[in-house]
Design an enzyme around this catalytic site. Structure first.
Site, PDB file in Angstrom:
ATOM      1  N   LYS A  65      -0.106  14.996 -11.259  1.00  0.00           N
ATOM      2  CA  LYS A  65       0.749  14.426 -12.295  1.00  0.00           C
ATOM      3  C   LYS A  65       1.851  15.409 -12.709  1.00  0.00           C
ATOM      4  CE  LYS A  65      -1.131  10.372 -12.569  1.00  0.00           C
ATOM      5  NZ  LYS A  65      -0.399   9.166 -12.108  1.00  0.00           N
ATOM      6  N   ASP A 101       0.880  -1.169   0.000  1.00  0.00           N
ATOM      7  CA  ASP A 101       0.000   0.000   0.000  1.00  0.00           C
ATOM      8  C   ASP A 101       0.913   1.213   0.000  1.00  0.00           C
ATOM      9  OD1 ASP A 101      -1.667   2.132   0.529  1.00  0.00           O
ATOM     10  OD2 ASP A 101      -2.734   1.162   2.180  1.00  0.00           O
ATOM     11  N   TYR A 109      -6.072  15.943  -9.919  1.00  0.00           N
ATOM     12  CA  TYR A 109      -5.373  14.947 -10.729  1.00  0.00           C
ATOM     13  C   TYR A 109      -4.280  15.579 -11.585  1.00  0.00           C
ATOM     14  CZ  TYR A 109      -4.553  10.978 -13.799  1.00  0.00           C
ATOM     15  OH  TYR A 109      -3.952   9.953 -14.497  1.00  0.00           O
ATOM     16  N   ASN A 169       3.243   2.709 -10.731  1.00  0.00           N
ATOM     17  CA  ASN A 169       2.027   2.756 -11.536  1.00  0.00           C
ATOM     18  C   ASN A 169       0.786   3.131 -10.724  1.00  0.00           C
ATOM     19  OD1 ASN A 169       0.060   1.782 -13.784  1.00  0.00           O
ATOM     20  ND2 ASN A 169      -0.413   0.448 -12.038  1.00  0.00           N
ATOM     21  N   THR A 179      -9.580   2.201 -18.019  1.00  0.00           N
ATOM     22  CA  THR A 179      -9.299   1.518 -16.758  1.00  0.00           C
ATOM     23  C   THR A 179     -10.342   1.924 -15.723  1.00  0.00           C
ATOM     24  OG1 THR A 179      -7.888   3.288 -15.874  1.00  0.00           O
ATOM     25  CG2 THR A 179      -6.809   1.616 -17.238  1.00  0.00           C
TER      26      THR A 179
END
Length: 243
Positions: free
Chosen positions: A170, A61, A166, A88, A201
């Site tokens: 990134k 985790d 988000y 990932n 996904t």
């Protein structure tokens, strides 16, 4: 010490992570399936093993420091080194997919815990093992939504995706990539960011137009970089992306 190259992929029980593990296993590597869920991780590792690949589950985790430390200790005891680390694991919480002025700090923090802080925690824990490899590779799975150049261009496809949590996570991850690459310049460890493209996904409720096979195809090349390959870059496969 194993002669086979050892690869750890976080969030490898499904999606791009699982497909990346499969591809690296097909390259002859021992793949360590990092997963927060033991049940899902063991199932994924078993599926890869049944396909004839050398795969093992690692409970990991990325938001739990003890879990990260335990994973590093286990890898050290079992293999003594790590050749490839693919960071990932990533999240895009539904509560963070709102207008910037509506975003709560709690939702922002949740996003960063996995997408940024988790990457730093795992990389720091695994770095001593990566240094033991002859030619280690670190691949951080970023996104084209982390490109400030693209997000600020009104003519760009991604301009309309104004996701503060988000996107900024990134962009921060790309900064993390560059920082490690600079520290490790001149060593056998190469560190790069990659965008797998808009892949279907769980992260995006399977709205992406690419398959996981296509997405992983943009991750794996950076894990297999030759000695003269780049470090400290942001790529779509092997094609450079703007920061």
């Amino acid at each position: 010490m194993s002669e086979k190259r050892i690869a750890l992929i976080t969030g490898a029980n499904k999606g791009i992570g699982f497909e990346t593990a499969r591809r690296l296993g097909q390259e002859g590597m021992t793949v360590l399936v990092g997963s927060r869920s033991r049940e899902r991780g063991e199932k994924a590792a078993a599926e890869l093993s049944e396909a004839g690949l050398d795969a093992r589950f690692v409970q990991l985790d990325v938001t739990d420091d003890q879990s990260v430390r335990d994973a590093a200790k286990w890898i050290e005891a079992e293999y003594g080194r790590l050749d490839v680390l693919v960071n990932n694991a990533g999240v895009a919480p539904a509560e963070a997919s709102v207008a910037p002025s509506q975003l709560t700090v709690a939702a922002l923090r949740t996003t960063y815990e996995t997408n940024v802080f988790g990457v730093v925690a795992v990389t720091n824990a695994m770095l001593p093992l990566l240094r033991q490899a002859d030619a280690a590779r670190v691949v951080n799975v970023s996104s084209e939504l982390g490109s400030l150049t693209r997000l600020s261009d009104p003519d760009d496809t991604y301009y309309a995706f104004n996701l503060l949590a988000y996107n900024s996570s990134k962009a921060a991850l790309n900064g993390v990539t560059l920082a490690y690459a600079k520290e490790l310049a001149g060593t056998a460890v190469k560190v790069n960011s990659t965008s797998p493209g808009y892949t279907a996904t769980d992260l995006n409720a399977h709205t992406g137009h690419q398959t996981v096979e296509e997405g992983a195809g943009f991750v794996v090349p950076l894990a297999l970089l030759p000695e003269d390959g780049p470090s400290g870059g942001f790529f779509f496969g092997t094609e450079p992306l703007p920061w």
